[in-house]
Design an enzyme around this catalytic site. Structure first.
Site, mmCIF file in Angstrom:
data_model
loop_
_atom_site.group_PDB
_atom_site.id
_atom_site.type_symbol
_atom_site.label_atom_id
_atom_site.label_comp_id
_atom_site.label_asym_id
_atom_site.label_seq_id
_atom_site.Cartn_x
_atom_site.Cartn_y
_atom_site.Cartn_z
ATOM 1 N N HIS A 54 0.805 -1.212 0.000
ATOM 2 C CA HIS A 54 0.000 0.000 0.000
ATOM 3 C C HIS A 54 0.846 1.274 0.000
ATOM 4 O O HIS A 54 0.292 2.376 0.048
ATOM 5 C CB HIS A 54 -0.944 0.008 1.205
ATOM 6 C CG HIS A 54 -1.953 -1.093 1.172
ATOM 7 N ND1 HIS A 54 -2.818 -1.273 0.122
ATOM 8 C CD2 HIS A 54 -2.225 -2.083 2.049
ATOM 9 C CE1 HIS A 54 -3.592 -2.325 0.363
ATOM 10 N NE2 HIS A 54 -3.251 -2.836 1.530
ATOM 11 N N GLU A 154 -4.927 -11.939 8.020
ATOM 12 C CA GLU A 154 -5.794 -10.807 7.687
ATOM 13 C C GLU A 154 -7.180 -11.226 7.235
ATOM 14 O O GLU A 154 -7.990 -10.367 6.877
ATOM 15 C CB GLU A 154 -5.155 -9.974 6.576
ATOM 16 C CG GLU A 154 -3.777 -9.441 6.899
ATOM 17 C CD GLU A 154 -3.228 -8.578 5.796
ATOM 18 O OE1 GLU A 154 -3.287 -7.350 5.921
ATOM 19 O OE2 GLU A 154 -2.753 -9.142 4.783
ATOM 20 N N ASP A 180 -7.286 -5.129 7.730
ATOM 21 C CA ASP A 180 -7.964 -6.098 6.872
ATOM 22 C C ASP A 180 -8.680 -7.164 7.692
ATOM 23 O O ASP A 180 -9.758 -7.628 7.305
ATOM 24 C CB ASP A 180 -6.963 -6.755 5.921
ATOM 25 C CG ASP A 180 -6.727 -5.922 4.670
ATOM 26 O OD1 ASP A 180 -7.725 -5.503 4.046
ATOM 27 O OD2 ASP A 180 -5.571 -5.677 4.324
#
Length: 257
Positions: A54, A154, A180
């Site tokens: 990310h 996650e 997540d």
């Protein structure tokens, strides 16, 4: 000269404490160096993680960042965009000392992660050292044996299979991604969270790691929260993150004026 292959994460574990990690998403070499120098000079962090999932790091900026982190004696880590052996090989050839793989939901994927980190016959990593063989006497094959491999928990499926994933030979531990995981559990994304479902997940991951003799890690953006998780038994805790820290300091201006 600082050893570019130093491992301050393992040094923290040897000293009997959790390793403190910083998180970087902004691919500016000067920012990385400022953070690394300040963290190392004041004994604030043991590692800095480049977020390739990310964050905005490309290959060249990743190389610049690893150099800056290693030059100041911290352990460079990478959060991968996926379990992709070409990317894993590239960042490890740069001298990254550990990788954190996102969205690992089963033991087979964790085994792929481990294999991508090791040279044959223990894995299938391609030999092409970049920064791990710069000096006479460097042994990139031996260095590969100590590379850390963490699988991120996650998803609900990963949480249910945490014990199986943690038991994969060669895996160093499980890394909880609360954002997540919160989405997967139906409570939404957030960090530094206190919901009972998240604390239950923490307990399950810690138990899975204890049973397999591996280590648990967790992401956070608040140092007090990270310290609390270290007290719970997490061995690697993210205690600082660049964008939340910058935004937090800006919010401080609002509070003061």
């Amino acid at each position: 000269m600082t050893d570019p292959l130093s491992d301050t994460v393992r040094a923290a574990w040897t000293a009997g404490r959790a390793a403190r990690n910083g998180w970087l998403t902004v691919p500016d070499p000067h920012l990385v160096e400022v953070v690394a120098a300040h963290a190392a000079g004041h004994g604030l962090l043991d590692a800095l993680t480049l977020d390739l999932q990310h964050g905005l790091f490309d290959r060249a900026r990743s190389a610049d960042a690893v150099r800056a982190i290693a030059a100041h004696g911290l352990t460079p880590l990478v959060r991968l965009p996926a379990v992709d052996e070409s990317i894993i090989g590239f960042v490890l050839d740069l001298g990254v000392r550990g990788v954190i793989a996102p969205m690992v939901s089963d033991a087979a994927t964790a085994a792929e992660l481990v294999a991508a980190c090791r040279y044959p016959p223990d894995g299938r990593r391609s030999f092409g050292p970049v920064r791990t063989a710069l000096r006479p006497g460097d042994d990139p094959v031996a260095v590969a044996d100590s590379v850390l491999a963490f699988a991120m928990i996650e998803t609900a499926g990963a949480l249910d299979r945490a014990a199986e994933i943690a038991a994969v030979p060669g895996l160093d531990g499980l890394f909880v991604g609360p954002g997540d995981l919160g989405v997967a559990l139906g409570i939404g994304p957030a960090q530094n969270r206190e919901e009972p479902a998240i604390h239950d997940a923490f307990a399950r991951v810690l138990a899975a790691c204890a049973a397999s003799g591996t280590r648990a890690a967790v992401h956070a953006t608040d140092p007090a929260y990270a310290a609390a998780r270290a007290a719970d038994g997490f061995a690697l805790v993210t205690a600082w993150s660049d964008v939340p820290a910058i935004l937090g300091s800006m919010d401080g201006v609002r509070a003061a004026f």
